[in-house]
Scaffold this motif. Structure first.
Motif, PDB file in Angstrom:
ATOM      1  N   GLY A 264       0.844  -1.192   0.000  1.00  0.00           N
ATOM      2  CA  GLY A 264       0.000   0.000   0.000  1.00  0.00           C
ATOM      3  C   GLY A 264       0.878   1.241   0.000  1.00  0.00           C
ATOM      4  O   GLY A 264       1.713   1.433  -0.889  1.00  0.00           O
ATOM      5  N   ALA A 302      -5.975 -11.137   5.576  1.00  0.00           N
ATOM      6  CA  ALA A 302      -7.349 -10.666   5.466  1.00  0.00           C
ATOM      7  C   ALA A 302      -7.728 -10.570   3.990  1.00  0.00           C
ATOM      8  O   ALA A 302      -6.883 -10.682   3.092  1.00  0.00           O
ATOM      9  N   LYS A 303      -9.041 -10.324   3.746  1.00  0.00           N
ATOM     10  CA  LYS A 303      -9.511 -10.273   2.366  1.00  0.00           C
ATOM     11  C   LYS A 303      -8.824  -9.161   1.581  1.00  0.00           C
ATOM     12  O   LYS A 303      -8.465  -9.333   0.417  1.00  0.00           O
ATOM     13  N   GLU A 304      -8.612  -7.989   2.242  1.00  0.00           N
ATOM     14  CA  GLU A 304      -7.953  -6.899   1.522  1.00  0.00           C
ATOM     15  C   GLU A 304      -6.496  -7.231   1.197  1.00  0.00           C
ATOM     16  O   GLU A 304      -5.937  -6.700   0.232  1.00  0.00           O
ATOM     17  N   ASP A 305      -5.896  -8.136   1.970  1.00  0.00           N
ATOM     18  CA  ASP A 305      -4.527  -8.559   1.653  1.00  0.00           C
ATOM     19  C   ASP A 305      -4.498  -9.386   0.373  1.00  0.00           C
ATOM     20  O   ASP A 305      -3.521  -9.347  -0.383  1.00  0.00           O
ATOM     21  N   ASP A 307      -6.561  -8.959  -2.111  1.00  0.00           N
ATOM     22  CA  ASP A 307      -6.923  -8.104  -3.244  1.00  0.00           C
ATOM     23  C   ASP A 307      -5.797  -7.177  -3.687  1.00  0.00           C
ATOM     24  O   ASP A 307      -5.853  -6.629  -4.795  1.00  0.00           O
ATOM     25  N   ARG A 308      -4.769  -6.960  -2.844  1.00  0.00           N
ATOM     26  CA  ARG A 308      -3.742  -5.980  -3.181  1.00  0.00           C
ATOM     27  C   ARG A 308      -2.541  -6.638  -3.875  1.00  0.00           C
ATOM     28  O   ARG A 308      -2.377  -7.858  -3.872  1.00  0.00           O
ATOM     29  N   THR A 309      -1.717  -5.796  -4.470  1.00  0.00           N
ATOM     30  CA  THR A 309      -0.449  -6.234  -5.074  1.00  0.00           C
ATOM     31  C   THR A 309       0.699  -5.730  -4.212  1.00  0.00           C
ATOM     32  O   THR A 309       0.721  -4.563  -3.807  1.00  0.00           O
ATOM     33  N   TYR A 310       1.651  -6.607  -3.952  1.00  0.00           N
ATOM     34  CA  TYR A 310       2.822  -6.268  -3.153  1.00  0.00           C
ATOM     35  C   TYR A 310       4.003  -6.062  -4.117  1.00  0.00           C
ATOM     36  O   TYR A 310       4.165  -6.821  -5.087  1.00  0.00           O
ATOM     37  N   ARG A 326       1.407 -11.244  -5.898  1.00  0.00           N
ATOM     38  CA  ARG A 326       0.022 -11.399  -5.469  1.00  0.00           C
ATOM     39  C   ARG A 326      -0.079 -12.649  -4.608  1.00  0.00           C
ATOM     40  O   ARG A 326       0.758 -13.554  -4.702  1.00  0.00           O
TER      41      ARG A 326
END
Length: 426
Positions: A264, A302-305, A307-310, A326
């Motif tokens: 993020g 978590a779900k938002e983890d 959905d995100r790209t690292y 991902r």
């Protein structure tokens, strides 16, 4: 009458003087303490057999087999003068000469072979550039020197477990004036790559007088920027919601890389954790041979983890590499594995389809088989001659407005009557 014996004696002298001794072998390399058999032969009986080894001359007889140099062969009557030389000494290096006098006459003929008594060389010397490490793509040259062997040693090059065959130059031989000892030098050239890092360059010297090869070595240190092992976005499968998750990325580099994760709007320079402790960036872990495992720990997925790209960036001062990562809670999809029979079946099926398509195109282009008659008229009335020629295009009725020249027929009982429909404006 005395002229006749003199003539035959002169003839024999001419024949003998024109003979060459057949000697086997012509050259030999033997270790100190070893044995050698030399055979000299002429096509006529001989009176005696003399062999000179080193500075000593030996008169050999078939009935005397005592000593370090004894007779061997089929006998003097067969024209053979052979010597079995036992317990060879170092100073016997040089020519071995056999002398074969005929039974009549005074002319002796000689044969000579070369005897090399092997002497082991000194240990090899490996000369390389002085720097401690090299860069990926550097031109590297090394020289191996093996001095004072008799004969010269044989050099082989190895890098790790692989024998080097490319980039090996022709050897150069040299010797000091008045010495029969030889020094051999050989170069090897190579463009270094990351795969050469930590490998050992070996110059191996082999020689008949050595019980085992001698070696000179140097370990190569090759530095290179980080190199990724996977291309595109990396997906980590098998993580579970509510459990700890680990994002592992393998990278190869020398020297050791640093790692920086972006989650993020948070940037974590390993080793570091977020203030809340929900993400932990670990220091790159060496796996050997320049490989490192770079890990980001998600304390609780978590779900938002999902959905995100690292984003991961690794840097070692020579270059950098960036990764997009991902995560997925699904199991990693299994790869499709085909055995040999399935592969053969697929190939045969593809070939059959290609052949069928090719035949169809050929038939369509040449009006053959199911496409035969494709260009003939189909509006010929019953009973008309199908072989009759078609009328010229300009004579066809209604050609002024061909879209309204109908060929419809009205059936009245058993007779068909063509009905001319009126033209309509377009």
């Amino acid at each position: 009458m005395a002229v006749v014996p003199a003539f035959f004696g002169l003839l024999l002298a001419v024949i003998v003087s024109g003979q060459n001794v057949e000697i086997t072998p012509r050259e030999a390399v033997v270790r100190v303490g070893g044995e050698l058999t030399v055979l000299c032969k002429v096509p006529y009986p001989i009176d005696s057999c003399r062999i000179t080894v080193g500075t000593t001359s030996y008169r050999l007889r078939p009935d005397n087999l005592q000593g370090d140099v004894v007779y061997t062969g089929q006998g003097l009557q067969s024209g053979e003068c052979g010597a079995l030389i036992k317990n060879i000494l170092d100073d016997w290096t040089g020519n071995v000469t056999c002398v074969l006098p005929p039974q009549t006459g005074s002319i002796e003929i000689k044969g000579t072979m070369k005897l090399i008594v092997a002497r082991p060389p000194a240990p090899p010397v490996l000369e390389t550039p002085p720097q401690a490490s090299f860069r990926d793509g550097d031109k590297f040259t090394a020289q191996c020197i093996v001095p004072d062997g008799r004969p010269a040693a044989k050099i082989s090059w190895f890098l790790g477990e692989e024998e080097l065959l490319h980039g090996v130059h022709q050897p150069i031989l040299s010797s000091e004036p008045g010495s029969d000892l030889q020094t051999i030098r050989q170069n090897v050239s190579r463009t270094l790559t990351d795969d050469d890092d930590n490998k050992i360059l070996v110059c191996r010297a082999e020689h008949l007088a050595l019980e085992r090869p001698m070696e000179a070595k140097r370990q190569l240190i090759v530095q290179y920027p980080p190199k990724r092992q996977e291309f595109g976005t990396i997906t980590i499968f098998g993580l579970k919601l509510g459990a700890e998750g680990r994002l592992n990325v393998t990278v190869r580099a020398n020297p050791r890389p640093t790692a920086e994760w972006t989650v993020g709007d948070q940037v974590l320079q390993a080793p570091r954790r977020t203030e809340a402790g929900d993400f932990v960036a670990l220091e790159p872990l060496p796996l050997g041979n320049g490989f490192y495992n770079v890990t980001l720990i998600v304390a609780r997925v978590a779900k938002e983890d999902v959905d995100r790209t690292y984003y991961l960036r690794v840097d070692n001062g020579l270059g950098r590499e960036e990764f997009a990562v991902r995560i997925s809670t699904m199991d990693e999809p299994a790869g499709v594995e085909l055995d040999t029979g399935a592969i053969v079946g697929i190939v045969v099926g593809v070939l059959i389809v290609l052949i069928a398509v090719s035949l169809g195109v050929f038939a369509f282009a040449t009006d053959r088989w199911c496409f035969a008659g494709r260009s003939h008229r189909t509006d010929i009335p019953d009973g008309a001659d199908s072989e009759a020629p078609l009328p010229p295009h300009d004579d066809i009725k209604g050609s002024e407005n061909p879209s309204h020249d109908h060929g419809d027929y009205i059936t009245n009982g058993d007779t068909k009557h063509p009905e001319k429909k009126p033209d309509t404006a377009v």
